[in-house]
Design an enzyme around this catalytic site. Structure first.
Site, short mmCIF file in Angstrom:
data_model
loop_
_atom_site.label_atom_id
_atom_site.label_comp_id
_atom_site.label_asym_id
_atom_site.label_seq_id
_atom_site.Cartn_x
_atom_site.Cartn_y
_atom_site.Cartn_z
N GLU A 1 -5.76 -8.24 -0.05
CA GLU A 1 -6.46 -7.84 1.18
C GLU A 1 -7.90 -7.57 0.82
O GLU A 1 -8.18 -6.66 0.02
CB GLU A 1 -5.83 -6.59 1.81
CG GLU A 1 -4.50 -6.84 2.50
CD GLU A 1 -4.00 -5.63 3.28
OE1 GLU A 1 -4.82 -4.89 3.85
OE2 GLU A 1 -2.78 -5.44 3.29
N GLU B 1 0.82 -1.24 0.00
CA GLU B 1 0.00 0.00 0.00
C GLU B 1 0.84 1.28 0.00
O GLU B 1 0.58 2.19 0.78
CB GLU B 1 -0.95 0.01 1.20
CG GLU B 1 -2.03 -1.04 1.09
CD GLU B 1 -3.13 -0.91 2.14
OE1 GLU B 1 -3.01 -0.08 3.05
OE2 GLU B 1 -4.13 -1.65 2.02
O1 AHR Z 1 -5.34 -5.51 7.21
C1 AHR Z 1 -5.19 -4.36 7.97
C2 AHR Z 1 -4.42 -3.25 7.25
O2 AHR Z 1 -5.19 -2.80 6.19
C3 AHR Z 1 -3.12 -3.65 6.60
O3 AHR Z 1 -2.04 -3.60 7.47
C4 AHR Z 1 -2.96 -2.64 5.53
O4 AHR Z 1 -2.21 -3.11 4.44
C5 AHR Z 1 -4.37 -2.24 5.17
O5 AHR Z 1 -4.55 -0.89 5.12
#
Ligand code: AHR
Length: 499
Positions: free
Chosen positions: A292, A173
């Site tokens: 994610e 990210e």
């Molecule tokens: O999954 C929680 C957080 O969400 C992670 O650390 C990050 O990559 C995202 O913003």
């Protein structure tokens, strides 16, 4: 009652249901590692400290790939802090989650855990505060057989054989201003390309994931992907996508239709990647690593009250409702529907932190509501994913306008002949679905399992308050029959060869 029609035919092939679509994520965040997968002294823990009850639930969940060690955490992580004698490992500040990292758990413990869980590791390298050299060092430590400083160090640390880790994320990210070492797309694209080139020089067998956007709502979305891929297209195998859906943000109809956003997100990233491919005459089509995704109660006040600078504080320990399980089921349907372009997907995260598994320190482990659609999809979505294109009603939502009430995908297991139909009725009212499977003669409905939306949650005291309900399987007449889907429900209809 409204009706819809679904025609399932083996000719409508999307692609293989890649096992890597059923990934998860373990980050050094809150109690995901400490008190989750790892708790020395817990009655269910082994000599290393791995919790046997969590391992068992991980295997039952059917997880295929596990991304590690972050997330936001990785952007400030020094991997070498987590290897070698535990007593010598430094305690460090983790600025991402305002916690103290003890480093009692690191790469070697994770690899022992991954083997015991039967999952493929997916490592992330730190491209926030670090760069090409540290990524190469970690790769040498993990994958080089021996005879060099870092590979011999791994051997001295007890791992004689190289780990052979195939999947690697080039940072996390880095489009997000909250990220340690946040970068512009130009800065990140150059760094990711150079890191990828060097990593492939060391181990040409690795598959690399460039960071896409951390959300479709990011102001730089799509422009970020385009610029990053200008630099990295020929060096990487995947572009990542991340998306979370907050059940407290918006009307219930929109929440139940969250998968509409994931669907559009995937289409947008595919279009952007294909544009770069066309521009540079690349014939290889890039895949998405949706590494994610989940439901996340981001705006719950508890998340604002973090105890700072403690080790493994209880963070993001969301309790999931039956409604959340329906949404998660629909997100999985959507990932499967894009099996031709999504090659990896990781639900974030595995345990305690926005996870399908919950634990108490020193106490039990249990399945959250969202465990069930994941486990059943991972178990039965085997074989070829088939397009269903349901014809049926739509209904209004505040966020997405009119959305199709029915979301479906089918997976045909050629080996057993079984057909699994995953269906979500996003509307509040019941829906009669006319199922037409004449293209696959000789099937009978073996089972209809469903989860209906609602506020119930699973807790340590009531771990089975939300579980799939077995409904009467509908009869098929010459390959046709009607299945009734309750309003706001996730459903699995399994058909097997009759007789
Ligand atoms: O999954 C929680 C957080 O969400 C992670 O650390 C990050 O990559 C995202 O913003």
């Amino acid at each position: 009652m409204d009706t819809a029609r679904v025609v399932i035919d083996p000719a409508f092939r999307i692609g293989e249901a890649d096992r890597r679509l059923f990934g998860s994520f373990v980050e050094h965040l809150g109690r995901c590692v400490y008190g989750g997968v790892f708790e020395p002294g817990h009655p269910a823990a082994d000599a290393l400290g791995l919790r046997g009850d969590v391992l068992e639930l991980t295997r039952e969940l059917g997880v295929s790939v596990v991304r590690y060690p972050g997330g936001n955490f990785v952007s400030g992580y020094r991997w070498e802090d987590g290897v070698g004698p535990v007593g010598d490992r430094p305690r460090r500040l983790d600025p991402a989650w305002k916690s103290v990292e003890t480093n009692a758990f690191g790469l070697n413990e994770f690899m022992v855990w991954a083997r015991a869980a039967g999952v493929e590791p997916m490592m992330a390298v730190n491209l926030g505060t670090r760069g090409v050299q540290e990524a190469c060092d970690l790769l040498e430590y993990a994958n080089h057989p021996g005879g060099t400083h870092l590979s011999d160090l791994r051997r001295r640390h007890g791992a004689a054989e190289p780990y052979g880790i195939r999947l690697w994320c080039l940072g996390n990210e880095l489009d997000g201003p909250w990220q340690i070492g946040h970068k512009t797309a130009e800065e990140y694209g150059r760094l990711a390309a150079e890191t990828a080139r060097a990593m492939k020089m060391i181990d040409p067998g690795v598959s690399l994931v460039a960071c896409g956007s951390s959300g479709r709502g990011m102001p730089t979305f799509a422009a970020w992907e385009a610029t990053v891929l200008e630099h990295t297209y020929e060096h990487v195998d995947y572009i990542s996508a991340h998306s979370y859906y907050d059940p407290t943000d918006g009307d219930r109809a929109s929440i139940l239709a969250s998968a509409v956003d994931m669907d559009a997100f995937i289409a947008d990233v595919v279009a952007t990647a294909d544009h770069v491919a066309a521009k540079h005459r690349h014939t290889r089509r890039l895949k998405i690593s949706f590494d994610e995704w989940n439901v996340w109660y981001m705006s719950r006040p508890q998340d604002a009250e973090r105890p700072a600078w403690t080790s493994a504080p209880p963070l993001l320990e969301d309790e999931y409702t039956a409604t959340d399980a329906v949404v998660v089921g629909d997100l999985l349907v959507t990932l499967l529907r894009h099996a031709d372009r999504v090659g990896v997907a990781c639900q974030a995260q595995l345990v305690n932190v926005i996870g399908p598994i919950r634990t108490r320190d020193g106490g039990p482990a249990w399945r959250q509501s969202i465990f069930h659609p994941f486990a059943l999809t991972a178990r039965y979505a085997r074989g070829t994913v088939l397009r269903t294109e349901p014809a049926g009603p739509s209904h209004d939502t505040a966020r997405y306008g009119a959305v199709p009430s029915l979301s479906t995908v089918a997976v045909h297991d050629e080996e057993t002949g079984a057909l699994s139909v995953f269906a979500v009725n996003r509307a509040e009212t019941d829906l009669a679905v006319d199922l037409d499977v004449r293209g696959l003669p000789g099937l009978a409905v073996a089972e209809h399992l469903a989860i209906a939306a609602g506020d119930a949650v699973n807790t340590a005291g009531h771990p089975d308050a939300v579980a799939p309900r077995r409904l009467d399987p509908p009869a098929l007449d010459a390959g046709r029959g009607t299945v009734r889907l309750a309003g706001a429900s996730w459903n699995l209809i399994r058909l097997t060869p009759a007789g």
